[in-house]
Design a protein around this motif. Sequence first.
Motif, mmCIF file in Angstrom:
data_model
loop_
_atom_site.group_PDB
_atom_site.id
_atom_site.type_symbol
_atom_site.label_atom_id
_atom_site.label_comp_id
_atom_site.label_asym_id
_atom_site.label_seq_id
_atom_site.Cartn_x
_atom_site.Cartn_y
_atom_site.Cartn_z
ATOM 1 N N GLY A 163 0.824 -1.201 0.000
ATOM 2 C CA GLY A 163 0.000 0.000 0.000
ATOM 3 C C GLY A 163 0.858 1.250 0.000
ATOM 4 O O GLY A 163 2.092 1.192 0.061
ATOM 5 N N GLY A 164 0.217 2.418 -0.051
ATOM 6 C CA GLY A 164 0.951 3.670 -0.123
ATOM 7 C C GLY A 164 1.863 3.906 1.061
ATOM 8 O O GLY A 164 3.064 4.151 0.906
ATOM 9 N N VAL A 165 1.325 3.839 2.287
ATOM 10 C CA VAL A 165 2.136 4.054 3.486
ATOM 11 C C VAL A 165 3.180 2.959 3.620
ATOM 12 O O VAL A 165 4.356 3.233 3.914
ATOM 13 C CB VAL A 165 1.246 4.099 4.748
ATOM 14 N N GLY A 166 2.772 1.720 3.394
ATOM 15 C CA GLY A 166 3.689 0.597 3.551
ATOM 16 C C GLY A 166 4.850 0.640 2.587
ATOM 17 O O GLY A 166 6.019 0.481 2.983
ATOM 18 N N ALA A 167 4.567 0.868 1.303
ATOM 19 C CA ALA A 167 5.623 0.869 0.294
ATOM 20 C C ALA A 167 6.628 1.989 0.546
ATOM 21 O O ALA A 167 7.851 1.786 0.440
ATOM 22 C CB ALA A 167 5.015 1.011 -1.106
ATOM 23 N N LEU A 168 6.138 3.174 0.886
ATOM 24 C CA LEU A 168 7.045 4.277 1.171
ATOM 25 C C LEU A 168 7.832 4.039 2.453
ATOM 26 O O LEU A 168 9.007 4.413 2.547
ATOM 27 C CB LEU A 168 6.260 5.588 1.244
ATOM 28 N N SER A 169 7.205 3.391 3.449
ATOM 29 C CA SER A 169 7.925 3.059 4.681
ATOM 30 C C SER A 169 9.074 2.102 4.393
ATOM 31 O O SER A 169 10.189 2.273 4.910
ATOM 32 C CB SER A 169 6.974 2.435 5.708
ATOM 33 N N VAL A 170 8.805 1.080 3.581
ATOM 34 C CA VAL A 170 9.855 0.128 3.207
ATOM 35 C C VAL A 170 11.013 0.857 2.528
ATOM 36 O O VAL A 170 12.193 0.658 2.872
ATOM 37 C CB VAL A 170 9.293 -0.968 2.277
ATOM 38 N N ALA A 171 10.704 1.719 1.564
ATOM 39 C CA ALA A 171 11.743 2.409 0.801
ATOM 40 C C ALA A 171 12.557 3.365 1.667
ATOM 41 O O ALA A 171 13.785 3.418 1.574
ATOM 42 C CB ALA A 171 11.106 3.155 -0.367
#
Length: 334
Positions: A163-171
């Motif tokens: 998801g948006g928050v998750g993907a950016l958190s990972v990156a």
Amino acid sequence: MEQKNSTFKAFRIEEKDDRYIGSVKPMEFEPLEQDEILVKVHYSSLNYKDALSASGNRGVTRNYPHTPGIDAVGTVEKANSESLKVGDQVIVTSYDLGMNTDGGFAAYIKVPAAWAVKLPPKMTMQEAMIYGTAGLTAGMSILRLSQFIKPEDGSIAVSGATGGVGALSVAILSKLGYTVSAITGKKAEGAYLMSLGAKAVLLRDEIESFAQKPLLKPLFAGAIDTVGGVILENIIKSIKPMGVVTCCGNVASPKLEMTVFPFILRGATLIGIDSQNYPMDYREKVWTLLANDWKPTQLHNSFSEISMEELPGKIKLMLEGKLKGRTIVKIIEE
């Protein structure tokens, strides 16, 4: 600065025969109140709250017709405020934007000046909406987490990782040197998550099927949870001593059914993230970090760009859980 036209286009949601229909409509300008600004929108972005608003969810939006869009970036066209002036480039996210105040799926928005953050010098308008509320939420979560947990302390779990928050958190976590374990229900997206910087990909079913015990084997030094429910419960139970978990979503469930043992016996900390009403000084700090040291190298690989006319199809996919990464909406040319 005067508008050339008396109307502007907006993606409006209208209620018809107990159905909610979205289409691009002309809207008339309204006069500015004290301490308000008129922003010419360059980009917006699609978030889960927008999809809920577009489908008639009264917990998000009470009255229709309505313009969703909890994110917007653009140029101040008129200012009835001392804090901002005509020509300033600003980001407007959260607060009541797109919920009960007409939002960013429009060529113009009229909002309180206090809702706006000046666009950081090293951030483009497109980048601001690749981040959007999702990036701001991820940044807030990482800011709080990093106050307690360092990269050498161990793995950080990120749920809802596509998801948006998750993907950016990972990156972002990967950029900062953390070892990230991405949790997803989408088995086919493992390669995508690894490309964002995850070192391990765990399936949601695997986390949900952990034994129903008050405490589980310590696995994570910290975590960013975006979904709530059983996933959050089992992450907390699996946290290492003095570990920290942030939570910002409840799409799985708003309930936690567990004991206090992880908090008492392991000293775990649970931090809630409220991006809607987060204090402005924290917002400015996070946006500055996102524009500089925290900007992930994969940022421009984690989004798709659409027009306002393409919103209905993307909203449908989002509600079905079939979107990954960020979807930004181009309103006008920069």
